[in-house]
Design an enzyme around this catalytic site. Structure first.
Site: not given
Ligand code: AR6
Length: 186
Positions: A12-13, A36
């Site tokens: 978890d980042i 985010d």
């Molecule tokens: N730690 C590490 N990686 C994570 C975590 C975590 N805690 N949570 C999710 N991921 P996403 P995007 C991974 O959807 O596609 C937001 O609503 C997840 O499994 O977070 O760039 C923003 O506000 C995936 O592989 O980001 C934008 O509106 C990766 O993080 C939108 O989502 C990115 O998934 C951005 O979409």
């Protein structure tokens, strides 16, 4: 060789004890779901307040804030491309996100940075295509920029982890081919 300073982790980042973590944000910088949402929840309201003053971030660029209640001192926010089938410059924009974050980290004198897999969640960028782009961009940056000591790709599950490991292996093979003195790896 750039790849020697890249690590791949399943984690978890928001728990990472590094100088800076990257947030996969949206253009408003006002929070959202996925990584985010997790970063904003863990950092507390101070982060949202600072983000509000930044008045957004264009796609492909990056901005930096404090880390507030996070173990990381800094959060570098970038906005990845929304996947629209691959013919709208998504690859180049994704590469630009990684480079913008790395440039910003170096300009602030930071030596460690942890990335999530930008755009591969809500924004729909295929993981198998995103991973080699991310690894290539980070490795070529680290090759040029000695001050950055480590970049960590933080994967949120085994599928992403396997994908990034494959991308790292590919990068090692490519670097070995272009550098005959590189150490041998199986
Ligand atoms: N730690 C590490 N990686 C994570 C975590 C975590 N805690 N949570 C999710 N991921 P996403 P995007 C991974 O959807 O596609 C937001 O609503 C997840 O499994 O977070 O760039 C923003 O506000 C995936 O592989 O980001 C934008 O509106 C990766 O993080 C939108 O989502 C990115 O998934 C951005 O979409």
């Amino acid at each position: 060789m750039g790849w020697t300073r890249i690590s791949i982790a399943i984690a978890d980042i928001t728990k990472m004890r590094v100088e800076s973590i990257v947030n996969a944000a949206n253009n408003t910088l006002l929070g959202g779901g996925g990584v985010d949402g997790a970063i904003h929840r863990a950092a507390g309201p101070g982060l949202l307040e600072e983000c509000r003053n930044l008045r957004g971030c264009p796609t492909g660029e990056a901005v930096i804030t404090g880390g507030y209640n996070l173990p990381a001192a800094w959060v570098i926010h970038t906005v990845g491309p929304v996947w629209r089938g691959g013919g709208h410059g998504e690859d180049e924009t994704l590469a630009r996100c990684y480079k913008s974050c790395l440039d910003l980290a170096v300009s602030r004198g930071l030596s460690t940075i942890a990335f999530p897999s930008i755009s591969t969640g809500a924004y729909g960028f295929p993981l198998e295509r995103a991973a080699p782009i991310a690894i290539r961009e980070i490795a070529s940056f680290l090759k040029r920029e000695e001050s950055l000591k480590r970049a960590i790709m933080v994967c949120h599950g085994k599928k992403a982890f396997n994908c990034y490991i494959r991308a790292l292996r590919l990068q090692i093979r490519l670097e070995e081919k272009s550098s005959p003195n590189a150490p041998e790896l199986d």
